[in-house]
Every structure is written in structure tokens, then in C-alpha cells.
Design a protein around this motif. Structure first.
Motif, short mmCIF file in Angstrom:
data_model
loop_
_atom_site.label_atom_id
_atom_site.label_comp_id
_atom_site.label_asym_id
_atom_site.label_seq_id
_atom_site.Cartn_x
_atom_site.Cartn_y
_atom_site.Cartn_z
N PHE A 17 37.89 -21.53 3.42
CA PHE A 17 38.92 -22.40 4.02
C PHE A 17 38.29 -23.75 4.40
O PHE A 17 38.23 -24.10 5.58
N PRO A 18 37.81 -24.51 3.42
CA PRO A 18 37.04 -25.72 3.74
C PRO A 18 37.80 -26.76 4.56
O PRO A 18 37.22 -27.44 5.38
N GLU A 19 39.10 -26.88 4.36
CA GLU A 19 39.87 -27.89 5.08
C GLU A 19 40.33 -27.44 6.46
O GLU A 19 40.51 -28.26 7.34
N ASP A 20 40.56 -26.16 6.63
CA ASP A 20 41.12 -25.70 7.91
C ASP A 20 40.37 -24.50 8.46
O ASP A 20 40.95 -23.59 9.04
N ALA A 21 39.05 -24.53 8.30
CA ALA A 21 38.21 -23.43 8.80
C ALA A 21 38.25 -23.36 10.32
O ALA A 21 38.35 -24.38 11.00
N GLY A 134 53.70 -28.28 7.86
CA GLY A 134 52.45 -28.94 8.19
C GLY A 134 51.52 -28.14 9.09
O GLY A 134 50.68 -28.70 9.78
N TYR A 135 51.63 -26.83 9.05
CA TYR A 135 50.88 -25.95 9.95
C TYR A 135 49.38 -26.04 9.73
O TYR A 135 48.60 -26.05 10.67
N TYR A 136 48.96 -26.09 8.46
CA TYR A 136 47.53 -26.12 8.14
C TYR A 136 47.08 -27.57 8.02
O TYR A 136 47.54 -28.30 7.14
N GLN A 137 46.21 -27.97 8.93
CA GLN A 137 45.71 -29.34 8.98
C GLN A 137 44.21 -29.35 8.70
O GLN A 137 43.55 -28.35 8.97
#
Length: 190
Positions: A17-21, A134-137
Motif C-alpha cells: 500500500f505505497p500511497e496509503d500505508a 476519496g477515502y484513500y489518500q
């Protein structure tokens, strides 16, 4: 999972999950609520044995309970173990935890573009009930909200009955799934 598992879990988290780890603090905060009579969390890791006898974490999952509702906080499997049924094993453990917490339903959010995970959840009886825009930022990716009513009814009768898309017991890598039982933490995240 134990407190010393956080670093290898973070490595896997950042790879998958590189963007939202999750951050180290998020794991510590949840683990701080996983022990004692007032515990509201359960976290598990799956380990594989290397050729040299050392162990490495190849998957993990976590669940939070509040009243009669549980929420799958996270579930992850190392890429090289995708398709082995390990995700189903981890989800089974989380549903067992929800049942132990006497939860009547289990909720989760899943990236709308993660079809592999959605299919796993559907095999266990989860149904889509809505979206969180837009939950995952920071990627601004929507989440599909899913719900499972009566998690106890979705549990397999035996380990070999885990709904893993026809995976045979011999196809699942030799792993151990452990519950957190030694956690210390002071950090709190909202």
C-alpha cells in the motif's frame, strides 16, 4: 503479532500500500487496545519459514470491535502468496475474533479498484452497502463499504473448508497464524 512484529509488518504494508500505508503509530495505537479484559482489537500475523529456519511475516490482519459491530481494520498478504488461500485464512481468524467479541455484524472498507479483495469478501458473504468518496489518500481513491451480517454463520466448519477459491490444503504455504499477546503502546490516533 507482537510489538516486535511492527517493523516487518510496516515493510510489507509499504510494499503493498505505497500511497496509503499505515504508520508505525497507527499500528501501535491499535495494538495498545488488543490486550486485557477491555480489549477491543485482535491482530494476527502469518509467518513462513525460510530455508535457513528463520521466520518472516507474509501476511497480517486486524479487527476492531465496538459494541455489536466489528470492523476489519486491515488485511494483507505478501504478493508471492496471492492466490494461495492465505487471505481467506486471515479473514477466517478475523471473523472468529468478531464472533468472540459477540459482534452481530462486520464492516470493512475496500478500495474500489481492489477487485481481488472484493471477491474474497464476497465469498465470505460480505455485501456492498455504499461508498466513501476519496477515502484513500493521498490518491483520492473511493472505498467500497461492505457488511457481513452474523459473522459466526460465515465461519467454515473446519480449516479445510475456508472459502479460498478451491485451494487445497496442500496448496497453502506452511504458515503459522499468531494472535497478538504481548503489546505495549502509548500513542493514540483518532
Amino acid at each position: 503479532m507482537r510489538w516486535w512484529d511492527i517493523e516487518p509488518v510496516l515493510e510489507l504494508e509499504k510494499d503493498l500500500f505505497p500511497e496509503d500505508a499505515w504508520s508505525r503509530g497507527m499500528f501501535w495505537s491499535d495494538l495498545a487496545h488488543a490486550r486485557g479484559p477491555q480489549a477491543t482489537r485482535r491482530y494476527f500475523v502469518a509467518e513462513d519459514e525460510n530455508a535457513d529456519g528463520s521466520r518472516r511475516i507474509i501476511g497480517y490482519g486486524g479487527l476492531a470491535a465496538a459494541g455489536d459491530v466489528a470492523d476489519v481494520q486491515t488485511i494483507a498478504v505478501a504478493r508471492e502468496h496471492w492466490g494461495t488461500g492465505l487471505g481467506a485464512v486471515l479473514l477466517t481468524e478475523l471473523l472468529r475474533a468478531a464472533t468472540a467479541f459477540e459482534c452481530a455484524e462486520v464492516m470493512l472498507e475496500c478500495r474500489v479498484d481492489n477487485v481481488r479483495a472484493q471477491k474474497l469478501y464476497e465469498r465470505f458473504g460480505f455485501e456492498p452497502i455504499g461508498f466513501r468518496r476519496g477515502y484513500y489518500q493521498p490518491g483520492n481513491v473511493d472505498a467500497l463499504v461492505m457488511r457481513l451480517r452474523d459473522p459466526a454463520a460465515s465461519l467454515p466448519a473446519r480449516e479445510t473448508d475456508v472459502p479460498g477459491a478451491g485451494v487445497q490444503e496442500t496448496d497453502v504455504p506452511e504458515t503459522d497464524v499468531h494472535e497478538i499477546d504481548d503489546v505495549q503502546g502509548t500513542e493514540s490516533n483518532g
